[in-house]
Design a protein around this motif. Structure first.
Motif, PDB file in Angstrom:
ATOM      1  N   LYS A 130       0.830  -1.215   0.000  1.00  0.00           N
ATOM      2  CA  LYS A 130       0.000   0.000   0.000  1.00  0.00           C
ATOM      3  C   LYS A 130       0.866   1.268   0.000  1.00  0.00           C
ATOM      4  O   LYS A 130       0.460   2.290   0.533  1.00  0.00           O
ATOM      5  CB  LYS A 130      -0.918   0.059   1.235  1.00  0.00           C
ATOM      6  N   GLY A 131       2.072   1.185  -0.554  1.00  0.00           N
ATOM      7  CA  GLY A 131       2.919   2.376  -0.591  1.00  0.00           C
ATOM      8  C   GLY A 131       3.597   2.681   0.728  1.00  0.00           C
ATOM      9  O   GLY A 131       4.167   3.764   0.912  1.00  0.00           O
ATOM     10  N   TRP A 132       3.517   1.739   1.658  1.00  0.00           N
ATOM     11  CA  TRP A 132       4.178   1.960   2.940  1.00  0.00           C
ATOM     12  C   TRP A 132       5.685   1.829   2.813  1.00  0.00           C
ATOM     13  O   TRP A 132       6.210   1.364   1.812  1.00  0.00           O
ATOM     14  CB  TRP A 132       3.682   0.926   3.961  1.00  0.00           C
ATOM     15  N   LYS A 133       6.376   2.205   3.905  1.00  0.00           N
ATOM     16  CA  LYS A 133       7.835   2.065   3.929  1.00  0.00           C
ATOM     17  C   LYS A 133       8.211   0.606   4.177  1.00  0.00           C
ATOM     18  O   LYS A 133       7.437  -0.165   4.743  1.00  0.00           O
ATOM     19  CB  LYS A 133       8.408   2.937   5.052  1.00  0.00           C
ATOM     20  N   GLN A 134       9.435   0.262   3.748  1.00  0.00           N
ATOM     21  CA  GLN A 134       9.951  -1.098   3.961  1.00  0.00           C
ATOM     22  C   GLN A 134      10.688  -1.107   5.302  1.00  0.00           C
ATOM     23  O   GLN A 134      11.849  -0.738   5.388  1.00  0.00           O
ATOM     24  CB  GLN A 134      10.893  -1.486   2.819  1.00  0.00           C
ATOM     25  N   LEU A 135       9.993  -1.516   6.327  1.00  0.00           N
ATOM     26  CA  LEU A 135      10.585  -1.499   7.664  1.00  0.00           C
ATOM     27  C   LEU A 135      11.546  -2.676   7.816  1.00  0.00           C
ATOM     28  O   LEU A 135      11.182  -3.827   7.533  1.00  0.00           O
ATOM     29  CB  LEU A 135       9.497  -1.593   8.738  1.00  0.00           C
ATOM     30  N   ARG A 136      12.754  -2.383   8.315  1.00  0.00           N
ATOM     31  CA  ARG A 136      13.746  -3.434   8.520  1.00  0.00           C
ATOM     32  C   ARG A 136      14.503  -3.195   9.829  1.00  0.00           C
ATOM     33  O   ARG A 136      15.714  -2.962   9.857  1.00  0.00           O
ATOM     34  CB  ARG A 136      14.773  -3.465   7.363  1.00  0.00           C
ATOM     35  N   PRO A 137      13.828  -3.242  10.955  1.00  0.00           N
ATOM     36  CA  PRO A 137      14.548  -3.068  12.226  1.00  0.00           C
ATOM     37  C   PRO A 137      15.681  -4.081  12.334  1.00  0.00           C
ATOM     38  O   PRO A 137      15.497  -5.253  11.976  1.00  0.00           O
ATOM     39  CB  PRO A 137      13.478  -3.323  13.287  1.00  0.00           C
ATOM     40  N   ILE A 138      16.824  -3.623  12.832  1.00  0.00           N
ATOM     41  CA  ILE A 138      17.977  -4.513  12.980  1.00  0.00           C
ATOM     42  C   ILE A 138      17.932  -5.128  14.385  1.00  0.00           C
ATOM     43  O   ILE A 138      17.782  -4.398  15.379  1.00  0.00           O
ATOM     44  CB  ILE A 138      19.293  -3.740  12.792  1.00  0.00           C
ATOM     45  N   VAL A 139      18.051  -6.447  14.437  1.00  0.00           N
ATOM     46  CA  VAL A 139      17.941  -7.155  15.713  1.00  0.00           C
ATOM     47  C   VAL A 139      19.111  -8.111  15.889  1.00  0.00           C
ATOM     48  O   VAL A 139      19.855  -8.389  14.950  1.00  0.00           O
ATOM     49  CB  VAL A 139      16.606  -7.948  15.791  1.00  0.00           C
ATOM     50  N   CYS A 140      19.236  -8.596  17.112  1.00  0.00           N
ATOM     51  CA  CYS A 140      20.182  -9.680  17.390  1.00  0.00           C
ATOM     52  C   CYS A 140      19.487 -10.657  18.331  1.00  0.00           C
ATOM     53  O   CYS A 140      18.527 -10.288  19.029  1.00  0.00           O
ATOM     54  CB  CYS A 140      21.468  -9.157  18.025  1.00  0.00           C
ATOM     55  N   TYR A 141      19.940 -11.874  18.337  1.00  0.00           N
ATOM     56  CA  TYR A 141      19.480 -12.821  19.346  1.00  0.00           C
ATOM     57  C   TYR A 141      20.173 -12.450  20.655  1.00  0.00           C
ATOM     58  O   TYR A 141      21.330 -12.063  20.673  1.00  0.00           O
ATOM     59  CB  TYR A 141      19.815 -14.258  18.941  1.00  0.00           C
ATOM     60  N   GLY A 142      19.448 -12.602  21.759  1.00  0.00           N
ATOM     61  CA  GLY A 142      20.023 -12.228  23.064  1.00  0.00           C
ATOM     62  C   GLY A 142      20.095 -10.702  23.177  1.00  0.00           C
ATOM     63  O   GLY A 142      19.090 -10.022  23.013  1.00  0.00           O
ATOM     64  N   PRO A 143      21.275 -10.090  23.432  1.00  0.00           N
ATOM     65  CA  PRO A 143      22.601 -10.695  23.357  1.00  0.00           C
ATOM     66  C   PRO A 143      23.256 -11.036  24.684  1.00  0.00           C
ATOM     67  O   PRO A 143      24.427 -11.394  24.706  1.00  0.00           O
ATOM     68  CB  PRO A 143      23.409  -9.562  22.705  1.00  0.00           C
ATOM     69  N   LEU A 144      22.469 -10.899  25.794  1.00  0.00           N
ATOM     70  CA  LEU A 144      23.133 -11.149  27.066  1.00  0.00           C
ATOM     71  C   LEU A 144      23.433 -12.646  27.216  1.00  0.00           C
ATOM     72  O   LEU A 144      22.653 -13.485  26.747  1.00  0.00           O
ATOM     73  CB  LEU A 144      22.253 -10.665  28.226  1.00  0.00           C
ATOM     74  N   PRO A 189      18.094 -16.973  26.889  1.00  0.00           N
ATOM     75  CA  PRO A 189      17.845 -18.218  26.158  1.00  0.00           C
ATOM     76  C   PRO A 189      17.721 -17.929  24.665  1.00  0.00           C
ATOM     77  O   PRO A 189      17.644 -16.752  24.273  1.00  0.00           O
ATOM     78  CB  PRO A 189      16.509 -18.702  26.736  1.00  0.00           C
ATOM     79  N   PRO A 190      17.665 -18.958  23.819  1.00  0.00           N
ATOM     80  CA  PRO A 190      17.587 -18.756  22.361  1.00  0.00           C
ATOM     81  C   PRO A 190      16.325 -18.025  21.913  1.00  0.00           C
ATOM     82  O   PRO A 190      16.240 -17.564  20.783  1.00  0.00           O
ATOM     83  CB  PRO A 190      17.606 -20.181  21.806  1.00  0.00           C
ATOM     84  N   SER A 191      15.346 -17.935  22.793  1.00  0.00           N
ATOM     85  CA  SER A 191      14.065 -17.339  22.395  1.00  0.00           C
ATOM     86  C   SER A 191      13.964 -15.869  22.765  1.00  0.00           C
ATOM     87  O   SER A 191      12.878 -15.367  23.044  1.00  0.00           O
ATOM     88  CB  SER A 191      12.916 -18.113  23.058  1.00  0.00           C
ATOM     89  N   VAL A 192      15.085 -15.175  22.794  1.00  0.00           N
ATOM     90  CA  VAL A 192      15.095 -13.745  23.095  1.00  0.00           C
ATOM     91  C   VAL A 192      15.740 -13.009  21.931  1.00  0.00           C
ATOM     92  O   VAL A 192      16.796 -13.424  21.441  1.00  0.00           O
ATOM     93  CB  VAL A 192      15.895 -13.445  24.386  1.00  0.00           C
ATOM     94  N   ILE A 193      15.102 -11.949  21.467  1.00  0.00           N
ATOM     95  CA  ILE A 193      15.759 -11.072  20.508  1.00  0.00           C
ATOM     96  C   ILE A 193      15.652  -9.640  21.012  1.00  0.00           C
ATOM     97  O   ILE A 193      14.747  -9.321  21.796  1.00  0.00           O
ATOM     98  CB  ILE A 193      15.180 -11.165  19.071  1.00  0.00           C
ATOM     99  N   THR A 194      16.586  -8.806  20.574  1.00  0.00           N
ATOM    100  CA  THR A 194      16.585  -7.398  20.948  1.00  0.00           C
ATOM    101  C   THR A 194      16.639  -6.559  19.682  1.00  0.00           C
ATOM    102  O   THR A 194      17.498  -6.778  18.816  1.00  0.00           O
ATOM    103  CB  THR A 194      17.788  -7.050  21.837  1.00  0.00           C
ATOM    104  N   VAL A 195      15.717  -5.601  19.580  1.00  0.00           N
ATOM    105  CA  VAL A 195      15.737  -4.655  18.466  1.00  0.00           C
ATOM    106  C   VAL A 195      16.778  -3.599  18.800  1.00  0.00           C
ATOM    107  O   VAL A 195      16.634  -2.857  19.779  1.00  0.00           O
ATOM    108  CB  VAL A 195      14.353  -3.997  18.268  1.00  0.00           C
ATOM    109  N   LEU A 196      17.850  -3.554  18.000  1.00  0.00           N
ATOM    110  CA  LEU A 196      18.978  -2.670  18.291  1.00  0.00           C
ATOM    111  C   LEU A 196      18.819  -1.305  17.644  1.00  0.00           C
ATOM    112  O   LEU A 196      19.299  -0.292  18.191  1.00  0.00           O
ATOM    113  CB  LEU A 196      20.275  -3.315  17.781  1.00  0.00           C
ATOM    114  N   LEU A 197      18.152  -1.283  16.473  1.00  0.00           N
ATOM    115  CA  LEU A 197      18.087  -0.040  15.703  1.00  0.00           C
ATOM    116  C   LEU A 197      16.962  -0.152  14.685  1.00  0.00           C
ATOM    117  O   LEU A 197      16.809  -1.189  14.038  1.00  0.00           O
ATOM    118  CB  LEU A 197      19.419   0.153  14.974  1.00  0.00           C
ATOM    119  N   GLY A 198      16.218   0.923  14.543  1.00  0.00           N
ATOM    120  CA  GLY A 198      15.222   0.944  13.485  1.00  0.00           C
ATOM    121  C   GLY A 198      15.878   1.266  12.157  1.00  0.00           C
ATOM    122  O   GLY A 198      16.869   1.994  12.123  1.00  0.00           O
ATOM    123  N   ALA A 199      15.332   0.720  11.083  1.00  0.00           N
ATOM    124  CA  ALA A 199      15.894   1.017   9.762  1.00  0.00           C
ATOM    125  C   ALA A 199      14.818   0.881   8.704  1.00  0.00           C
ATOM    126  O   ALA A 199      13.875   0.098   8.846  1.00  0.00           O
ATOM    127  CB  ALA A 199      17.060   0.072   9.454  1.00  0.00           C
TER     128      ALA A 199
END
Lengths: 149, 182
Positions: free
Chosen positions: A82-96, A100-110
């Motif tokens: 619908k003409g929206w932006k292509q959201l691509r937040p950058i994430v990592c697993y953990g990182p602490l 556990p493997p089921s945790v991700i953290t959004v580090l930066l919006g993009a």
């Protein structure tokens, strides 16, 4: 009950970086809701039930040498129909280490344009990850608000 | 990391308020939920059947990349014809209905693999086992009699023994229930 936990990186004043990003990019409300729905379902059902959401690890970026790309970075893909932006937040697993493997953290919006992430976004995301590893207070569970301006 | 029931209540309550407060938000959320749900369910049922994407593609009459596209949470252009072909290949039926936003709360909370999976016809308990009809005791008794190689006399009066005394059984439906539960 949630299977996965999604965190967001906080700025130096412990404020939401995701909210700031969505506001700065003027992401339409419907698309904010779409992003939230996908993250809610990730947290409820786990990565296996949200195919094609988490992509990576990112190993290539135009204008960046591969050796300079921080390891362990992924992007969330929220397609902009619908003409929206292509959201691509950058994430990592953990990182602490205790995560556990089921945790991700959004580090930066993009936002991806012409199939390219913004220059330096991976470097910034990598730096945020390092900050977080040294200061675990710099994150909290991500709550995408309805009322992003 | 599994969140607590308290966090789950907070999640639901926040979503409830947000869906109620804003029309753009609720339609954006609901549409994204639907796209994710369909993609996830195709994947979940396919895996339940022990198929890979290539197997399903062959049954649908397409190629593996086509199934990969359907199993993407970012896919948003659904054709009912395509969904019917996928349903048939998976041994399920497709249902399209209009729903309330309130019911979306339950659906989001219940989103997990088990809730997405579906039985095939030959393992569907509702297809395999007829439900007895207690109200129609005579026809049920006749059915049971036939099944056991006997016959049922509609004019026969059944008796029960209570306190050493024999009395006619007026309500034969209880006899049916007792027989079925035995």
């Amino acid at each position: 009950m949630s299977l996965w936990t999604v965190y967001e990186f906080l700025d130096e004043n412990l404020r939401s970086t995701v909210r700031a990003w969505l506001e700065a990019e003027r992401v339409p409300k419907e698309q904010v809701a779409a992003l939230r729905a996908k993250l809610d379902l990730l947290s409820r059902g786990g990565r296996d039930l949200v195919p094609d959401l988490i992509h990576g690890p990112i190993k290539k970026q135009k204008g960046t040498k591969q050796k300079d790309i921080p390891p362990g970075l992924y992007k969330l893909k929220i397609r902009g129909n619908k003409g929206w932006k292509q959201l691509r937040p950058i994430v990592c697993y953990g990182p602490l280490p205790e995560d556990p493997p089921s945790v991700i953290t959004v580090l930066l919006g993009a936002i991806e344009a012409n199939w390219q992430l913004p220059p330096d976004c991976l470097k910034k995301a990598g730096k945020n990850k390092e900050i977080l590893l040294n200061d675990p207070k710099r994150r909290r569970i991500l709550r995408i608000p309805r009322d992003v301006a | 990391m599994i969140q607590s029931d308290g966090e789950s209540c907070e999640f639901r309550e926040t979503l409830r308020k947000d869906l109620l407060a804003d029309e753009e938000f609720r339609y954006g959320y609901a549409e994204s939920f639907l796209n994710t749900y369909v993609a996830a369910q195709i994947k979940a049922i396919r895996e339940q059947r022990g198929m890979d994407q290539a197997d399903l593609a062959e049954r649908v009459g397409t190629k593996q990349p086509g199934i990969s596209r359907l199993e993407s949470v970012n896919h948003s252009v659904w054709k009912t014809d395509t969904l019917w072909r996928v349903a048939r290949a998976l041994g399920v039926r497709l249902q399209v209905s209009f729903e309330t936003f309130g019911s979306l709360l339950d659906e989001v909370e219940a989103f997990n693999r088990e809730s997405l999976e579906r039985a095939k016809p030959n393992t569907d308990p509702k297809l395999l086992h007829p439900k007895p009809r207690p109200a129609d005791s005579e026809s049920t008794m006749e059915g049971i009699a036939t099944e056991t190689g006997g016959s049922f006399d509609h004019h026969r009066v059944f008796h029960v023994i209570e306190g050493g005394k024999k009395r006619p059984l007026v309500d034969q439906s209880s006899l049916v229930t007792e027989y079925i539960n035995a």
